[in-house]
Enzyme design. Sequence first.
Site, PDB file in Angstrom:
ATOM      1  N   ASP A  93       0.872  -1.163   0.000  1.00 19.95           N
ATOM      2  CA  ASP A  93       0.000   0.000   0.000  1.00 19.95           C
ATOM      3  C   ASP A  93       0.921   1.229   0.000  1.00 19.95           C
ATOM      4  OD1 ASP A  93      -2.115   1.739   0.023  1.00 19.95           O
ATOM      5  OD2 ASP A  93      -3.191   0.751   1.641  1.00 19.95           O
TER       6      ASP A  93
HETATM    7  C1  NOJ Z   1      -3.903   3.997   0.114  1.00 18.70           C
HETATM    8  C2  NOJ Z   1      -5.094   3.112   0.238  1.00 18.70           C
HETATM    9  O1  NOJ Z   1      -5.057   2.418   1.457  1.00 18.70           O
HETATM   10  C3  NOJ Z   1      -5.228   2.107  -0.880  1.00 18.70           C
HETATM   11  O2  NOJ Z   1      -6.453   1.450  -0.747  1.00 18.70           O
HETATM   12  C4  NOJ Z   1      -5.100   2.786  -2.211  1.00 18.70           C
HETATM   13  O3  NOJ Z   1      -5.295   1.857  -3.240  1.00 18.70           O
HETATM   14  C5  NOJ Z   1      -3.741   3.429  -2.286  1.00 18.70           C
HETATM   15  N1  NOJ Z   1      -3.628   4.422  -1.235  1.00 18.70           N
HETATM   16  C6  NOJ Z   1      -3.462   4.081  -3.629  1.00 18.70           C
HETATM   17  O4  NOJ Z   1      -4.194   5.236  -3.751  1.00 18.70           O
END
Ligand code: NOJ
Length: 737
Positions: A274
């Site tokens: 993430d």
């Molecule tokens: C953080 C989020 O937790 C995740 O779900 C998302 O896909 C990513 N950022 C990318 O934006």
Amino acid sequence: MRNLKLTALGALACILLAGCAEKDDIERKVDELLSKMTLREKIGQMHQVSGGADLAEAAAKGEIGSILNCVDPDQINAVQRAAVEQSRLGIPVIVGRDVIHGFRTIFPIPLGLAATFDPELVEQGARVAAVEATASGVRWTFSPMLDIARDPRWGRVAEGSGEDPYLDTQMGVAMVRGYQGDDLADASSMAACIKHFVGYGAVEGGRDYNSTMISERSLRNTYFPAFKACVDAGALTLMTSFNEIDGIPSTGNDFLLRDVLRKEWGFDGMVVTDWNSSGEMIAHGFAKDLKQATEQSVNAGVDMDMMSFGFINFIEELVAEGKIKETTIDDAVRNILRLKFRLGLFDNPYVDASKTRAAAYTPESLEAARRSAAESAILLKNDGGVLPLDDVRTILVTGPMADAPYDQLGTWAFDGEPEHTVTPLAALRERYDVIYEPGLAYSRDRNTADLAKVRAAAARAEAVVVFVGEEAILSGEAHSLSVLNLQGAQSELIAEAAKSGKPVVVVVMAGRPLTIERDLANCDAMLYSFHPGTMGGEALADIIEGKISPSGKTPITFLRDAGQAPFYYNHNNSGRPCNGTETLLEDIPMQAGQTSLGCTSYYLDTGYGPLFPFGYGLSYTTFEYSGIALDSTTLSKDGVLGVEFDLTNTGGRDGVEVVQLYTRDLVGSVVRPVRELKRFERVALAAGETKHLRFEIPVADLAFWTRDMKYEVEPGEFQLWVAGDSASGEPHAFTVE
Ligand code: NOJ
């Protein structure tokens, strides 16, 4: 006949062989390319950066494997041209984006999609999203979010399918299929990313990014199933989660990423972190610096780093120091290249920008969004059959969500365009004589100055429809709440409408199940619509007018008060379950004796039960279940549980019922949930119609992770319910020998 069978077998063999040949061909290409790559080029593939044309230079140097957050086709082509035409090996980048519930045409938030209990429709919606997003050059979405969420304080409850592993699985698989389509190499196929692996929805207190404490058995019984099913359905990528479990952050957890995902499940897709979740292991206190975080992530089994910049900066050093083996890097890069070959990016790296706009908002897409919004609306109350409003002409439309084109799109609607939103106000104006008096400017508005105007306007209307809820910003990532009542003066607005004496219909548009008990008391009917997206207004107007009967069911338990969280229907029993006798605060005598209230498991203020159980939702008609009969009440472990029953539409309107089948394993080597959803089906019935229905469930589906950590069915006594929600129906006994 025999020949026919042989031909069919031959055809099947050819398809399988062709599939294998294609696979081998991709593996051969991956290995061939890998053999030409320098360590630096390999590391470049493992690096994902947010941006657009500004990244072309890095792409030309082979220092970027993927970009995210760019949706401009010209910019995407510019980066791609640099990667394909200027980098030494010409490896295309893959473009990722959070396409969570639609790209341009926004569908209901995932929690709303789950309320449809309609995986086919959800698959169709995901296909629409893929067609629109890929037309911009986005070939990878960070969806579906499979996190089981049992605490509505968590803002990200909006992004998943709620509290139940089976529903979560059905919805997740439907999305994977829809995004990825029938042919991965087709330009309209978008790689799915199942996330967040794992347990992120169990954050303590519902506070985002918080710690979790989940046993391996709970992971396996509750949190893994949807991931495993999506892996089996061919999901191409997986994202690690921000949280730690029992002290180990997921991004550095080799048990999860290697032992379970790769070895047990045979996942050959790609694993991405993430956003900076590798770097965040420093704040967790799990890594002392970014270099160590990188070592931990790569060795745990991460292939691509999203935005911590650790991989690009430290892998070379770590390999030189022998802390990461080059074979580990090779495996990661293989996973990345395999993804790019599977998507046909080497053959078709560019997007045709002249076709981008035409792909958005087609009549078919809008119709799918409208149907999804209609099926996702849940009727929670309808006293005296106030809804539908089919015999009134003049209505008062009020409330801050009646005309909130941005907010009804919900969280994670980055590419949705509010100017395309049809609000309830706009749709109702087409059908009624509408008096509009918003009362409040936005959901948090506390200024009650205009409420008097609402009451005055109500006097001129035959019915009042109040649109309340949450602005989009109040749910989603990092937007947790500890109080779940309607924000601002919205409850006062509803109470004001009630004083008019006119029929009051409340429509809630929100990102989570709010605690609306006091508001229910002030209205005749309540329709709950999780942020319904672009076509929400049309869909809700269809329901209000009676063109469509509501059929949504709660995908998550609705609480009386946030203090009850976490609360979910499929819980284990305590040794002292509430037996239905609750003495609540107001009934406790002064100086009552310590044990005089009985000693069972409930709250003295909110009692035992929820406001609405999982699977609940009314219709404009009524349904009756009868004649429930099991084929056999004694089954072997390899048998099939067959159950038949009649479902009758006993009301005066056509409608759709979501039939649900639950089981309970009465005694286990470990304590088992009081009910578990095993099947559901949407059944359409004309007024007065009866259908004879049948479910068949392999007994193997009753398996769970036992005390010995084996996945098996334990012989013993079971119960089964066929009902319209998780708290209804009569139990039917059967035995597994
Ligand atoms: C953080 C989020 O937790 C995740 O779900 C998302 O896909 C990513 N950022 C990318 O934006």
